[in-house]
Design an enzyme around this catalytic site. Structure first.
Site, PDB file in Angstrom:
ATOM      1  N   HIS A   1       0.822  -1.216   0.000  1.00 30.95           N
ATOM      2  CA  HIS A   1       0.000   0.000   0.000  1.00 30.95           C
ATOM      3  C   HIS A   1       0.852   1.261   0.000  1.00 30.95           C
ATOM      4  O   HIS A   1       0.357   2.346   0.296  1.00 30.95           O
ATOM      5  CB  HIS A   1      -0.965  -0.011   1.195  1.00 30.95           C
ATOM      6  CG  HIS A   1      -1.983  -1.114   1.099  1.00 30.95           C
ATOM      7  ND1 HIS A   1      -2.801  -1.481   2.145  1.00 30.95           N
ATOM      8  CD2 HIS A   1      -2.286  -1.949   0.075  1.00 30.95           C
ATOM      9  CE1 HIS A   1      -3.582  -2.491   1.759  1.00 30.95           C
ATOM     10  NE2 HIS A   1      -3.276  -2.799   0.514  1.00 30.95           N
TER      11      HIS A   1
ATOM     12  N   GLY B   1      -1.610  -9.506  12.448  1.00 34.26           N
ATOM     13  CA  GLY B   1      -2.148  -8.176  12.720  1.00 34.26           C
ATOM     14  C   GLY B   1      -2.910  -7.557  11.579  1.00 34.26           C
ATOM     15  O   GLY B   1      -2.819  -6.345  11.350  1.00 34.26           O
TER      16      GLY B   1
HETATM   17  N1  APR Z   1      -1.047  -7.574  17.579  1.00 38.17           N
HETATM   18  C1  APR Z   1      -1.602  -8.250  16.533  1.00 38.17           C
HETATM   19  N2  APR Z   1      -2.771  -7.902  15.952  1.00 38.17           N
HETATM   20  C2  APR Z   1      -3.411  -6.832  16.464  1.00 38.17           C
HETATM   21  C3  APR Z   1      -2.908  -6.081  17.551  1.00 38.17           C
HETATM   22  C4  APR Z   1      -1.675  -6.494  18.105  1.00 38.17           C
HETATM   23  N3  APR Z   1      -1.124  -5.847  19.152  1.00 38.17           N
HETATM   24  N4  APR Z   1      -3.789  -5.065  17.820  1.00 38.17           N
HETATM   25  C5  APR Z   1      -4.797  -5.190  16.919  1.00 38.17           C
HETATM   26  N5  APR Z   1      -4.572  -6.249  16.121  1.00 38.17           N
HETATM   27  C6  APR Z   1      -5.386  -6.731  14.999  1.00 38.17           C
HETATM   28  C7  APR Z   1      -6.844  -6.393  15.071  1.00 38.17           C
HETATM   29  O1  APR Z   1      -7.569  -7.413  15.756  1.00 38.17           O
HETATM   30  C8  APR Z   1      -7.226  -6.354  13.582  1.00 38.17           C
HETATM   31  O2  APR Z   1      -7.645  -7.633  13.136  1.00 38.17           O
HETATM   32  O3  APR Z   1      -4.897  -6.069  13.853  1.00 38.17           O
HETATM   33  C9  APR Z   1      -5.930  -5.990  12.887  1.00 38.17           C
HETATM   34  C10 APR Z   1      -5.918  -4.585  12.310  1.00 38.17           C
HETATM   35  O4  APR Z   1      -6.902  -4.561  11.297  1.00 38.17           O
HETATM   36  P1  APR Z   1      -7.142  -3.202  10.474  1.00 38.17           P
HETATM   37  O5  APR Z   1      -7.216  -2.072  11.439  1.00 38.17           O
HETATM   38  O6  APR Z   1      -8.276  -3.470   9.551  1.00 38.17           O
HETATM   39  O7  APR Z   1      -5.777  -3.003   9.652  1.00 38.17           O
HETATM   40  P2  APR Z   1      -5.335  -3.755   8.319  1.00 38.17           P
HETATM   41  O8  APR Z   1      -5.824  -5.173   8.306  1.00 38.17           O
HETATM   42  O9  APR Z   1      -3.889  -3.531   8.188  1.00 38.17           O
HETATM   43  O10 APR Z   1      -6.111  -2.902   7.193  1.00 38.17           O
HETATM   44  C11 APR Z   1      -5.829  -3.234   5.859  1.00 38.17           C
HETATM   45  O11 APR Z   1      -7.104  -1.289   5.152  1.00 38.17           O
HETATM   46  O12 APR Z   1      -7.646   0.914   5.582  1.00 38.17           O
HETATM   47  C12 APR Z   1      -6.897   0.077   4.758  1.00 38.17           C
HETATM   48  O13 APR Z   1      -4.929   0.606   3.607  1.00 38.17           O
HETATM   49  C13 APR Z   1      -5.424   0.380   4.890  1.00 38.17           C
HETATM   50  O14 APR Z   1      -3.554  -1.171   4.886  1.00 38.17           O
HETATM   51  C14 APR Z   1      -4.835  -0.912   5.459  1.00 38.17           C
HETATM   52  C15 APR Z   1      -5.853  -1.959   5.038  1.00 38.17           C
END
Ligand code: APR
Length: 252
Positions: A121, A190
């Site tokens: 991204h 994560g």
């Molecule tokens: N360790 C591991 N996982 C964690 C932790 C932690 N300390 N804290 C939170 N999480 C998990 C949450 O349970 C969730 O499933 O990390 C995940 C974060 O999910 P999102 O906030 O949706 O982030 P992500 O999956 O990276 O989003 C994907 O969406 O908005 C777009 O471009 C943006 O790259 C991003 C994409």
């Protein structure tokens, strides 16, 4: 004594032949960077449609740039955490049999020492011309005008990240698909696994007969397909998991 989730993971040396890792915002949570969809997630406070799309940028470039300056400032104060450093250790063990694919734009994997993460991204600190795709450092851009204009073609300059509705870099995507398919072990760390095409990588790995390990305190749409799920934070889970992998290497 109850076996920990990591003790219950059964891996052979053959499983370690080729490891692909996908990370999301969760791996940076313990560095103090908000995730997108968690309780205090960025998308709980802001609307992605208003901030992370080309339409939003052309409608109100100052609002969009102000949001990215706010996030850049947050990230600039953050340090990589034990989860990032554990993946650097894994890369040192596996060298070219290791691939790190990240959805994160915070650059913390590189800062921790990962040599070549596939940043699907993009990277939030890059300034990219929307027309000619040239990259510029902050001091090459005049941010007093909004949108800032490209020094090369006078097109509008935007953050070097992929917005909703935009295509990912095809070379990065091709590489991520291929390495996920070839993997014998795939770690999904994560990520809520809801944003495609990144979200399809665990399934591609599974179809390529990889063992899947998910590290996430919460369940996700791929939890059912994972061979193992570690319901813990990545900063807690990754160091012992990497030491377990190191012990398998030491034996064989
Ligand atoms: N360790 C591991 N996982 C964690 C932790 C932690 N300390 N804290 C939170 N999480 C998990 C949450 O349970 C969730 O499933 O990390 C995940 C974060 O999910 P999102 O906030 O949706 O982030 P992500 O999956 O990276 O989003 C994907 O969406 O908005 C777009 O471009 C943006 O790259 C991003 C994409």
């Amino acid at each position: 004594m109850e076996l920990s989730e990591i003790d219950q993971i059964n891996l052979s040396a053959a499983d370690l032949k080729s490891i692909a890792v996908l990370t999301g915002a969760g791996i940076s949570a313990e560095s103090g960077i908000p995730t997108f969809r968690g309780k205090e997630g960025l998308w709980k406070q802001f609307r992605p449609e208003e901030l992370a799309t080309p339409q939003a940028f052309f409608h109100d470039p100052k609002l969009v740039w102000d949001w990215y300056f706010y996030r850049r400032n947050l990230i600039a104060q953050a340090e990589p955490n034990a989860g990032h450093f554990a993946l650097v250790e894994l890369e040192k063990m596996l060298r070219e049999s290791f691939t790190l694919i990240t959805q994160n734009v915070d650059g913390l994997h590189r800062q921790a020492g990962s040599s070549n993460p596939i940043e699907l991204h993009g990277n939030i600190f890059v300034n990219r011309c929307h027309e000619c795709a040239s990259h510029f450092s902050d001091d090459e851009i005049d941010f007093s005008e909004m949108p800032p204009l490209c020094p090369a073609c006078r097109g509008p300059v935007r953050p070097g990240v992929v917005w909703f509705g935009e295509n990912l870099n095809p070379i990065h995507l091709e590489d991520a698909f291929a390495k996920s398919h070839q993997a014998t072990l795939f770690l999904s760390i994560g990520t809520s696994t809801v944003v495609h095409p990144a979200a399809s990588l665990p399934e591609i790995a599974r179809r390529g007969d990889a063992k899947i390990i998910e590290i996430n305190p919460d369940s996700t749409p791929i939890s059912h397909a994972a061979d193992y799920t570690i319901r813990d934070s990545s900063a807690n889970a990754l160091p012992p998991l990497i030491e377990k992998i190191r012990s398998i290497f030491a034996v064989d």
